[in-house]
Design a protein around this motif. Structure first.
Motif, mmCIF file in Angstrom:
data_model
loop_
_atom_site.group_PDB
_atom_site.id
_atom_site.type_symbol
_atom_site.label_atom_id
_atom_site.label_comp_id
_atom_site.label_asym_id
_atom_site.label_seq_id
_atom_site.Cartn_x
_atom_site.Cartn_y
_atom_site.Cartn_z
ATOM 1 N N TRP A 73 0.833 -1.210 0.000
ATOM 2 C CA TRP A 73 0.000 0.000 0.000
ATOM 3 C C TRP A 73 0.863 1.254 0.000
ATOM 4 C CZ3 TRP A 73 -0.190 3.795 3.836
ATOM 5 C CH2 TRP A 73 0.423 3.474 5.060
ATOM 6 N N HIS A 75 0.199 5.740 0.064
ATOM 7 C CA HIS A 75 -0.746 6.832 0.202
ATOM 8 C C HIS A 75 -0.160 8.120 -0.365
ATOM 9 C CE1 HIS A 75 -3.231 9.630 3.011
ATOM 10 N NE2 HIS A 75 -3.856 9.412 1.875
ATOM 11 N N ASP A 105 -6.569 1.685 -6.101
ATOM 12 C CA ASP A 105 -7.224 1.099 -4.930
ATOM 13 C C ASP A 105 -8.724 0.999 -5.198
ATOM 14 O OD1 ASP A 105 -7.105 0.443 -1.906
ATOM 15 O OD2 ASP A 105 -8.664 1.971 -2.033
ATOM 16 N N TYR A 143 -5.122 6.390 -2.301
ATOM 17 C CA TYR A 143 -4.363 5.178 -2.034
ATOM 18 C C TYR A 143 -4.046 4.456 -3.343
ATOM 19 C CZ TYR A 143 -4.829 5.422 3.014
ATOM 20 O OH TYR A 143 -4.727 5.818 4.315
#
Length: 218
Positions: A73, A75, A105, A143
């Protein structure tokens, strides 16, 4: 005295509220500094041409499983343009390669079923080195998922998140190990246009430390 039609029309321009004015009795200007403080973080303010520390590779090593798509992941807090995706190879697998890329995402903190943003092509994982795929990709805030797919079994450095930082929480088995991303079986080759539908949540020790580099602060 300017009135805006609130029904049957669309406001196409910006609305500016003077510092002394209010909306429904609330002076929103006094909250501007608080909002900026909440939005600013190390990635938002990252110096251009530097690698983002948010997904830093740790001293922990991971032996890659061939034909496995790993997703980490990531951000983005402001519009940025990236120009590198890097990985640290601790022990190479001679002659083998890996694809690096980015997926969208799905709104529920998963890349499952989401479209490919950029395929960075292959990097060599044949020997000990820090290797990087060159890209030019602008990302809007939100994301994203950094991915790694290899036809070999090199050992690479892992992602590093404290339990309080990973948005995926901690492993139910020990309540300590951060969940760093997802894994799913995928035949080696160019990254698929859509991420497979049912990836498995993985602890941080099972996700390669893919690190992006900022090209520009857009």
């Amino acid at each position: 005295n300017t009135f805006l039609p609130l029904a049957g029309g669309a406001l196409t321009g910006d609305v500016t509220v003077a510092a002394t004015k209010t909306i429904d009795g609330v002076d929103i200007s006094v909250h501007a500094a608080d909002l900026k403080a909440h939005m600013d973080d190390n990635f938002r303010l990252l110096l251009e041409a530097q690698y983002a520390a948010r997904s830093v590779a740790s001293s922990t090593n991971l032996v890659i499983v061939a034909n496995t798509l790993y997703a980490l992941w990531f951000h983005v807090t402001r519009k940025r343009t990236l120009d590198r995706l890097a990985i640290s190879v601790a022990t190479g697998d001679t002659g083998k390669l890996a694809y690096l890329g980015i997926y969208n995402d799905n709104g529920s903190l998963s890349p499952a079923g989401q479209t490919l943003v950029v395929d960075g092509g292959t990097v060599s994982v044949g020997s000990t080195a820090i290797v990087a795929a060159s890209i030019t990709q602008q990302l809007e805030p939100g994301y994203y998922w950094l991915v790694f797919l290899s036809n070999g079994t090199p050992t690479v450095k892992c992602s590093s998140f404290s339990a309080s930082v990973s948005c995926l929480g901690v492993a139910a088995a020990d309540l300590l190990t951060s969940n760093g991303g997802y894994t799913v079986a995928q035949t080696y080759g160019a990254l698929p246009a859509t991420f497979p539908a049912s990836p498995t949540l993985a602890a941080t020790t099972a996700v390669p430390g893919i690190v992006p580099r900022v090209k520009t602060n857009d």
